[in-house]
Design an enzyme around this catalytic site. Structure first.
Site, PDB file in Angstrom:
ATOM      1  N   CYS A  61      91.959  85.439  26.986  1.00 37.82           N
ATOM      2  CA  CYS A  61      92.015  85.321  28.442  1.00 37.82           C
ATOM      3  C   CYS A  61      93.201  84.432  28.841  1.00 37.82           C
ATOM      4  O   CYS A  61      93.809  83.753  28.006  1.00 37.82           O
ATOM      5  CB  CYS A  61      90.700  84.759  28.983  1.00 37.82           C
ATOM      6  SG  CYS A  61      90.546  82.966  28.815  1.00 37.82           S
ATOM      7  N   CYS A  88      92.970  80.694  27.890  1.00 37.11           N
ATOM      8  CA  CYS A  88      93.207  80.440  26.459  1.00 37.11           C
ATOM      9  C   CYS A  88      94.687  80.594  26.112  1.00 37.11           C
ATOM     10  O   CYS A  88      95.225  79.839  25.293  1.00 37.11           O
ATOM     11  CB  CYS A  88      92.346  81.365  25.606  1.00 37.11           C
ATOM     12  SG  CYS A  88      90.592  80.914  25.678  1.00 37.11           S
ATOM     13  N   ASN A 110      82.762  81.796  20.862  1.00 41.20           N
ATOM     14  CA  ASN A 110      82.450  81.502  22.260  1.00 41.20           C
ATOM     15  C   ASN A 110      81.062  80.879  22.361  1.00 41.20           C
ATOM     16  O   ASN A 110      80.145  81.213  21.606  1.00 41.20           O
ATOM     17  CB  ASN A 110      82.603  82.735  23.167  1.00 41.20           C
ATOM     18  CG  ASN A 110      81.809  83.949  22.724  1.00 41.20           C
ATOM     19  OD1 ASN A 110      81.555  84.150  21.544  1.00 41.20           O
ATOM     20  ND2 ASN A 110      81.418  84.768  23.679  1.00 41.20           N
ATOM     21  N   GLU A 168      78.421  80.081  25.344  1.00 41.37           N
ATOM     22  CA  GLU A 168      78.122  80.293  26.760  1.00 41.37           C
ATOM     23  C   GLU A 168      77.104  79.273  27.264  1.00 41.37           C
ATOM     24  O   GLU A 168      76.521  78.507  26.495  1.00 41.37           O
ATOM     25  CB  GLU A 168      77.611  81.723  26.971  1.00 41.37           C
ATOM     26  CG  GLU A 168      78.695  82.738  26.611  1.00 41.37           C
ATOM     27  CD  GLU A 168      78.321  84.173  26.920  1.00 41.37           C
ATOM     28  OE1 GLU A 168      77.141  84.451  27.186  1.00 41.37           O
ATOM     29  OE2 GLU A 168      79.236  85.018  26.887  1.00 41.37           O
ATOM     30  N   ASN A 169      76.932  79.308  28.584  1.00 43.89           N
ATOM     31  CA  ASN A 169      76.014  78.367  29.227  1.00 43.89           C
ATOM     32  C   ASN A 169      75.342  79.065  30.406  1.00 43.89           C
ATOM     33  O   ASN A 169      75.965  79.929  31.049  1.00 43.89           O
ATOM     34  CB  ASN A 169      76.813  77.143  29.717  1.00 43.89           C
ATOM     35  CG  ASN A 169      75.915  76.006  30.119  1.00 43.89           C
ATOM     36  OD1 ASN A 169      75.365  75.975  31.213  1.00 43.89           O
ATOM     37  ND2 ASN A 169      75.746  75.058  29.225  1.00 43.89           N
ATOM     38  N   ALA A 170      74.107  78.664  30.701  1.00 43.28           N
ATOM     39  CA  ALA A 170      73.388  79.234  31.846  1.00 43.28           C
ATOM     40  C   ALA A 170      74.165  79.007  33.137  1.00 43.28           C
ATOM     41  O   ALA A 170      74.104  79.820  34.063  1.00 43.28           O
ATOM     42  CB  ALA A 170      72.003  78.610  31.952  1.00 43.28           C
ATOM     43  N   TYR A 178      77.410  79.572  34.114  1.00 40.38           N
ATOM     44  CA  TYR A 178      78.423  80.378  33.429  1.00 40.38           C
ATOM     45  C   TYR A 178      79.778  79.701  33.260  1.00 40.38           C
ATOM     46  O   TYR A 178      80.437  79.835  32.243  1.00 40.38           O
ATOM     47  CB  TYR A 178      78.636  81.710  34.162  1.00 40.38           C
ATOM     48  CG  TYR A 178      77.466  82.662  34.123  1.00 40.38           C
ATOM     49  CD1 TYR A 178      76.268  82.344  33.478  1.00 40.38           C
ATOM     50  CD2 TYR A 178      77.547  83.903  34.762  1.00 40.38           C
ATOM     51  CE1 TYR A 178      75.190  83.225  33.464  1.00 40.38           C
ATOM     52  CE2 TYR A 178      76.481  84.797  34.746  1.00 40.38           C
ATOM     53  CZ  TYR A 178      75.309  84.456  34.103  1.00 40.38           C
ATOM     54  OH  TYR A 178      74.252  85.326  34.087  1.00 40.38           O
ATOM     55  N   GLU A 232      88.725  81.000  21.379  1.00 46.85           N
ATOM     56  CA  GLU A 232      90.061  80.466  21.099  1.00 46.85           C
ATOM     57  C   GLU A 232      90.135  78.988  21.434  1.00 46.85           C
ATOM     58  O   GLU A 232      90.686  78.180  20.700  1.00 46.85           O
ATOM     59  CB  GLU A 232      91.128  81.216  21.913  1.00 46.85           C
ATOM     60  CG  GLU A 232      91.219  82.701  21.636  1.00 46.85           C
ATOM     61  CD  GLU A 232      90.328  83.526  22.553  1.00 46.85           C
ATOM     62  OE1 GLU A 232      89.176  83.116  22.813  1.00 46.85           O
ATOM     63  OE2 GLU A 232      90.790  84.588  22.995  1.00 46.85           O
ATOM     64  N   CYS A 280      85.489  79.776  25.595  1.00 48.75           N
ATOM     65  CA  CYS A 280      85.942  80.907  24.773  1.00 48.75           C
ATOM     66  C   CYS A 280      86.140  80.479  23.310  1.00 48.75           C
ATOM     67  O   CYS A 280      86.348  79.294  23.013  1.00 48.75           O
ATOM     68  CB  CYS A 280      87.280  81.417  25.285  1.00 48.75           C
ATOM     69  SG  CYS A 280      87.234  82.213  26.886  1.00 48.75           S
TER      70      CYS A 280
HETATM   71  N1  THU Z   1      85.707  85.209  25.712  1.00 46.07           N
HETATM   72  C1  THU Z   1      86.309  84.599  24.651  1.00 46.07           C
HETATM   73  O1  THU Z   1      85.649  83.980  23.817  1.00 46.07           O
HETATM   74  N2  THU Z   1      87.656  84.686  24.566  1.00 46.07           N
HETATM   75  C2  THU Z   1      88.453  85.302  25.467  1.00 46.07           C
HETATM   76  O2  THU Z   1      89.670  85.173  25.390  1.00 46.07           O
HETATM   77  C3  THU Z   1      87.849  86.128  26.512  1.00 46.07           C
HETATM   78  C4  THU Z   1      86.408  85.943  26.738  1.00 46.07           C
HETATM   79  C5  THU Z   1      84.248  85.087  25.847  1.00 46.07           C
HETATM   80  C6  THU Z   1      83.820  84.249  27.025  1.00 46.07           C
HETATM   81  C7  THU Z   1      82.438  84.780  27.291  1.00 46.07           C
HETATM   82  O3  THU Z   1      81.524  84.074  26.474  1.00 46.07           O
HETATM   83  C8  THU Z   1      82.486  86.222  26.828  1.00 46.07           C
HETATM   84  O4  THU Z   1      83.651  86.348  26.041  1.00 46.07           O
HETATM   85  C9  THU Z   1      82.525  87.233  27.950  1.00 46.07           C
HETATM   86  O5  THU Z   1      83.526  86.908  28.845  1.00 46.07           O
END
Ligand code: THU
Length: 136
Positions: free
Chosen positions: A90, A93, A41, A43-45, A47, A54, A52
């Site tokens: 999620c 994904c 994963n 992330e970014n400021a 959000y 996957e 993710c």
């Molecule tokens: N996240 C994933 O990488 N995969 C998922 O299927 C669920 C969530 C990440 C996204 C975010 O960076 C962190 O988990 C918290 O949500």
């Protein structure tokens, strides 16, 4: 192969960029030609701009010309700790995987470790799904 994918997902998790949630995820995706693509994963400021693990793996693979996938292993948990729970993909994904897989044949592995994991078909995780065939 399952063990190998889980190990690769756990390893890919170490690349996670998750300074906001502190939840780090890794994935390893097996293509139908035997190629394996990992992702974490990012992330970014802002959000919503985060991606993710996957999808990182799928987009890497698709950008390398792969179009069909057989298995994905996913492992996630709080930074600095071994995964304490199974990291469920999620909904977004699941839908992205569905684009490039046969839902009955694709296996989704959620792992805490190489010896503690569960596996499902993509169809079990995304039943009655929507796909391109409906709009062609
Ligand atoms: N996240 C994933 O990488 N995969 C998922 O299927 C669920 C969530 C990440 C996204 C975010 O960076 C962190 O988990 C918290 O949500």
């Amino acid at each position: 192969m399952k063990e190998k994918l889980i190990k690769m997902a756990l390893d890919a998790r170490r690349g996670a960029y998750a300074p906001y949630s502190h939840y780090q995820v890794g994935a390893a995706l097996l293509a139908d030609d035997g190629g394996i693509f990992t992702g974490c994963n990012v992330e970014n400021a802002s959000y919503g701009a985060s991606c993710c693990a996957e999808r990182t793996a799928v987009f890497r693979a698709v950008s390398e010309g792969k179009r069909r996938f057989l298995t994905i292993a996913v492992a996630g948990g709080l930074e600095g700790r071994e995964p304490a729970e199974y990291a469920w993909p999620c909904g977004i994904c699941r839908q992205v995987l569905r684009e490039f897989a046969d839902g009955n044949k694709m296996t989704v592995i959620v792992a805490k470790s190489v010896s503690d994991y569960k596996e499902y078909s993509l169809n079990e995780l995304l039943p009655n799904s929507f796909g391109g065939e409906s709009i062609q």
